[in-house]
Design a protein around this motif. Structure first.
Motif, PDB file in Angstrom:
ATOM      1  N   ILE A 120       0.578   6.893   1.989  1.00 61.16           N
ATOM      2  CA  ILE A 120       0.923   6.047   3.130  1.00 61.16           C
ATOM      3  C   ILE A 120       0.251   4.684   3.021  1.00 61.16           C
ATOM      4  CG2 ILE A 120       0.827   5.857   5.638  1.00 61.16           C
ATOM      5  CD1 ILE A 120       0.801   8.956   5.691  1.00 61.16           C
ATOM      6  N   GLY A 121      -1.055   4.687   2.728  1.00 58.57           N
ATOM      7  CA  GLY A 121      -1.777   3.422   2.627  1.00 58.57           C
ATOM      8  C   GLY A 121      -1.238   2.527   1.537  1.00 58.57           C
ATOM      9  N   SER A 122      -0.962   3.119   0.375  1.00 54.22           N
ATOM     10  CA  SER A 122      -0.437   2.311  -0.726  1.00 54.22           C
ATOM     11  C   SER A 122       0.942   1.752  -0.386  1.00 54.22           C
ATOM     12  CB  SER A 122      -0.349   3.159  -1.998  1.00 54.22           C
ATOM     13  OG  SER A 122       0.552   4.239  -1.827  1.00 54.22           O
ATOM     14  N   GLY A 123       1.773   2.567   0.296  1.00 55.32           N
ATOM     15  CA  GLY A 123       3.106   2.097   0.676  1.00 55.32           C
ATOM     16  C   GLY A 123       3.055   0.935   1.648  1.00 55.32           C
ATOM     17  N   CYS A 215      -8.864   9.821  12.863  1.00 57.28           N
ATOM     18  CA  CYS A 215      -9.686   8.661  12.477  1.00 57.28           C
ATOM     19  C   CYS A 215      -9.355   8.190  11.069  1.00 57.28           C
ATOM     20  CB  CYS A 215     -11.168   9.018  12.568  1.00 57.28           C
ATOM     21  SG  CYS A 215     -11.776   9.268  14.247  1.00 57.28           S
ATOM     22  N   PHE A 216      -9.123   9.131  10.151  1.00 61.98           N
ATOM     23  CA  PHE A 216      -8.776   8.747   8.789  1.00 61.98           C
ATOM     24  C   PHE A 216      -7.449   7.993   8.763  1.00 61.98           C
ATOM     25  CE2 PHE A 216     -11.153  12.696   6.995  1.00 61.98           C
ATOM     26  CZ  PHE A 216     -12.355  12.112   7.356  1.00 61.98           C
ATOM     27  N   GLY A 217      -6.464   8.495   9.520  1.00 57.00           N
ATOM     28  CA  GLY A 217      -5.166   7.834   9.546  1.00 57.00           C
ATOM     29  C   GLY A 217      -5.249   6.419  10.076  1.00 57.00           C
ATOM     30  N   VAL A 218      -5.997   6.228  11.172  1.00 56.34           N
ATOM     31  CA  VAL A 218      -6.139   4.896  11.764  1.00 56.34           C
ATOM     32  C   VAL A 218      -6.878   3.959  10.805  1.00 56.34           C
ATOM     33  CG1 VAL A 218      -7.208   3.595  13.646  1.00 56.34           C
ATOM     34  CG2 VAL A 218      -6.028   5.747  14.135  1.00 56.34           C
ATOM     35  N   ALA A 219      -7.947   4.474  10.167  1.00 60.85           N
ATOM     36  CA  ALA A 219      -8.715   3.649   9.227  1.00 60.85           C
ATOM     37  C   ALA A 219      -7.854   3.230   8.041  1.00 60.85           C
ATOM     38  CB  ALA A 219      -9.943   4.412   8.750  1.00 60.85           C
ATOM     39  N   ILE A 220      -7.085   4.153   7.506  1.00 63.84           N
ATOM     40  CA  ILE A 220      -6.219   3.843   6.364  1.00 63.84           C
ATOM     41  C   ILE A 220      -5.177   2.801   6.750  1.00 63.84           C
ATOM     42  CG2 ILE A 220      -4.413   4.814   4.881  1.00 63.84           C
ATOM     43  CD1 ILE A 220      -6.124   7.431   4.927  1.00 63.84           C
ATOM     44  N   LEU A 221      -4.591   2.960   7.927  1.00 64.49           N
ATOM     45  CA  LEU A 221      -3.616   1.974   8.396  1.00 64.49           C
ATOM     46  C   LEU A 221      -4.259   0.599   8.524  1.00 64.49           C
ATOM     47  CD1 LEU A 221      -0.684   1.821  10.409  1.00 64.49           C
ATOM     48  CD2 LEU A 221      -2.581   1.002  11.781  1.00 64.49           C
ATOM     49  N   GLY A 222      -5.436   0.535   9.159  1.00 63.70           N
ATOM     50  CA  GLY A 222      -6.100  -0.750   9.359  1.00 63.70           C
ATOM     51  C   GLY A 222      -6.445  -1.430   8.047  1.00 63.70           C
ATOM     52  N   VAL A 223      -7.015  -0.670   7.126  1.00 60.22           N
ATOM     53  CA  VAL A 223      -7.426  -1.231   5.832  1.00 60.22           C
ATOM     54  C   VAL A 223      -6.210  -1.694   5.037  1.00 60.22           C
ATOM     55  CG1 VAL A 223      -8.398  -0.637   3.580  1.00 60.22           C
ATOM     56  CG2 VAL A 223      -9.589   0.044   5.665  1.00 60.22           C
ATOM     57  N   SER A 224      -5.200  -0.824   4.927  1.00 68.19           N
ATOM     58  CA  SER A 224      -4.041  -1.121   4.079  1.00 68.19           C
ATOM     59  C   SER A 224      -3.233  -2.305   4.609  1.00 68.19           C
ATOM     60  CB  SER A 224      -3.143   0.114   3.975  1.00 68.19           C
ATOM     61  OG  SER A 224      -3.850   1.205   3.438  1.00 68.19           O
ATOM     62  N   THR A 225      -3.006  -2.326   5.916  1.00 66.52           N
ATOM     63  CA  THR A 225      -2.216  -3.421   6.473  1.00 66.52           C
ATOM     64  C   THR A 225      -2.983  -4.741   6.448  1.00 66.52           C
ATOM     65  OG1 THR A 225      -2.937  -2.746   8.707  1.00 66.52           O
ATOM     66  CG2 THR A 225      -0.818  -1.930   7.940  1.00 66.52           C
ATOM     67  N   GLY A 239       0.722  -5.270  -7.201  1.00 65.43           N
ATOM     68  CA  GLY A 239       0.091  -4.143  -7.891  1.00 65.43           C
ATOM     69  C   GLY A 239      -1.401  -4.095  -7.656  1.00 65.43           C
ATOM     70  N   SER A 240      -2.045  -5.252  -7.714  1.00 63.51           N
ATOM     71  CA  SER A 240      -3.479  -5.333  -7.464  1.00 63.51           C
ATOM     72  C   SER A 240      -3.802  -4.964  -6.028  1.00 63.51           C
ATOM     73  CB  SER A 240      -3.985  -6.736  -7.774  1.00 63.51           C
ATOM     74  OG  SER A 240      -5.334  -6.899  -7.403  1.00 63.51           O
ATOM     75  N   VAL A 241      -2.966  -5.426  -5.090  1.00 63.83           N
ATOM     76  CA  VAL A 241      -3.176  -5.111  -3.682  1.00 63.83           C
ATOM     77  C   VAL A 241      -3.088  -3.611  -3.434  1.00 63.83           C
ATOM     78  CG1 VAL A 241      -2.084  -5.296  -1.408  1.00 63.83           C
ATOM     79  CG2 VAL A 241      -2.472  -7.339  -2.762  1.00 63.83           C
ATOM     80  N   THR A 242      -2.097  -2.970  -4.046  1.00 64.16           N
ATOM     81  CA  THR A 242      -1.892  -1.538  -3.839  1.00 64.16           C
ATOM     82  C   THR A 242      -3.090  -0.726  -4.321  1.00 64.16           C
ATOM     83  OG1 THR A 242       0.502  -1.830  -4.109  1.00 64.16           O
ATOM     84  CG2 THR A 242      -0.363   0.406  -4.308  1.00 64.16           C
ATOM     85  N   SER A 243      -3.543  -0.996  -5.541  1.00 61.10           N
ATOM     86  CA  SER A 243      -4.689  -0.251  -6.075  1.00 61.10           C
ATOM     87  C   SER A 243      -5.955  -0.538  -5.278  1.00 61.10           C
ATOM     88  CB  SER A 243      -4.905  -0.593  -7.555  1.00 61.10           C
ATOM     89  OG  SER A 243      -5.139  -1.985  -7.724  1.00 61.10           O
ATOM     90  N   PHE A 244      -6.137  -1.789  -4.870  1.00 59.02           N
ATOM     91  CA  PHE A 244      -7.317  -2.153  -4.079  1.00 59.02           C
ATOM     92  C   PHE A 244      -7.286  -1.458  -2.723  1.00 59.02           C
ATOM     93  CE2 PHE A 244      -9.536  -5.298  -1.243  1.00 59.02           C
ATOM     94  CZ  PHE A 244     -10.806  -5.104  -1.763  1.00 59.02           C
ATOM     95  N   ALA A 245      -6.106  -1.390  -2.104  1.00 55.84           N
ATOM     96  CA  ALA A 245      -5.981  -0.724  -0.807  1.00 55.84           C
ATOM     97  C   ALA A 245      -6.305   0.758  -0.915  1.00 55.84           C
ATOM     98  CB  ALA A 245      -4.567  -0.921  -0.253  1.00 55.84           C
ATOM     99  N   ILE A 246      -5.864   1.396  -1.994  1.00 55.98           N
ATOM    100  CA  ILE A 246      -6.149   2.829  -2.174  1.00 55.98           C
ATOM    101  C   ILE A 246      -7.650   3.057  -2.319  1.00 55.98           C
ATOM    102  CG2 ILE A 246      -5.863   4.789  -3.736  1.00 55.98           C
ATOM    103  CD1 ILE A 246      -3.065   3.740  -4.372  1.00 55.98           C
TER     104      ILE A 246
END
Length: 266
Positions: A120-123, A215-225, A239-246
């Motif tokens: 989800i975060g990477s997407g 909490c994990f879902g909200v944190a992942i959403l906040g970080v990734s977006t 590509g760099s953004v996706t790997s960094f977000a993960i």
């Protein structure tokens, strides 16, 4: 040598400042999502329910095959260890009760968080990064549309629903796999093994597990977006953004997991 030490300290300081500023920006973004969800209708700009439904499908239903794969894999590994360690059936009830407690409270939410970060975060980061580079985010702002309300808030509401469900489904799949394995390996009735594992799960354990997943879902959403929306300004490719977000999302999940485990009641 002194120059090398000064350079290392400078890099460390810059990294710390970057993490702190990023964390603050992430909290502000999550706060904006909450604000739009609660008060958007007052301004005639509610979060679109159709977009929320789409995100529920993307973050929840389309994650089911991966959840099932992880559940069966981890459940099988745990079953093999149970069979190898428990030589007498007298130790089986206590062992299964511990597995149930550990799965819902610690292991299940953590694995669910990693799944959400990887899928989800990477997407989200990839999609928002592409829109940022293509100036679509700028175009939305130019039309008076807040990108957070239009793009992020629906995913936020969807994850409030799907993140705890992913945790529950993962744990349920693991326990079901264990009960079936014990039936074929040792003849233990599946309903009996499953009942022993469920008996080890208290209300507090269930609450802690669901809170962790949320909490994990909200944190992942906040970080990734946050990373995706600022991809163009940071000069990062998709590509760099996706790997960094993960990487950052999984780091946030691990830190939150330890923090909640230390603070949560037994």
């Amino acid at each position: 040598m002194i120059a090398g030490v000064i350079g290392a300290l400078e890099r460390t300081g810059n990294l710390a400042i970057s993490w702190i500023s990023g964390s603050v920006a992430t909290f502000i973004l999550i706060g904006s999502c909450v604000s739009w969800c609660l008060t958007g209708w007052l301004y005639g700009r509610p979060v679109r329910l159709s977009a929320v439904a789409t995100q529920v499908v993307e973050t929840g239903l389309k994650s089911l095959p991966l959840i099932a794969l992880f559940a069966v894999s981890i459940g099988t590994i745990l079953s093999i260890q149970i069979v190898n360690l428990v030589e007498s059936s007298d130790f089986l009830p206590g062992t299964l009760a511990f597995i149930g407690d550990f799965s819902i409270r610690e292991e299940g939410p953590l694995i669910a968080g990693i799944i959400m970060a990887a899928r989800i975060g990477s997407g989200l980061a990839s999609e928002l990064s592409s829109m940022s580079h293509d100036k679509e985010i700028t175009a939305l702002r130019g039309m008076g549309i807040d990108p957070i309300r239009f793009l992020v808030a629906p995913a936020f509401l969807a994850l409030l629903i799907t993140a705890p469900m992913i945790t529950l489904l993962l744990v349920a799949g693991e326990l079901l796999t264990i009960s079936l394995y014990l039936f074929f390996a040792q003849g233990v009735q599946p309903i009996f093994a499953l009942g022993l594992a469920v008996d080890g799960i208290s209300g507090v354990d269930l609450s802690v597990g669901l809170i962790k997943g949320l909490c994990f879902g909200v944190a992942i959403l906040g970080v990734s977006t946050q990373i995706g929306l600022n991809a163009a300004s940071l000069g990062r490719r998709t590509g760099s953004v996706t790997s960094f977000a993960i990487v950052v999302s999984i780091t946030a999940v691990l830190l939150l997991n330890v923090s909640i485990s230390l603070l949560a009641p037994d």
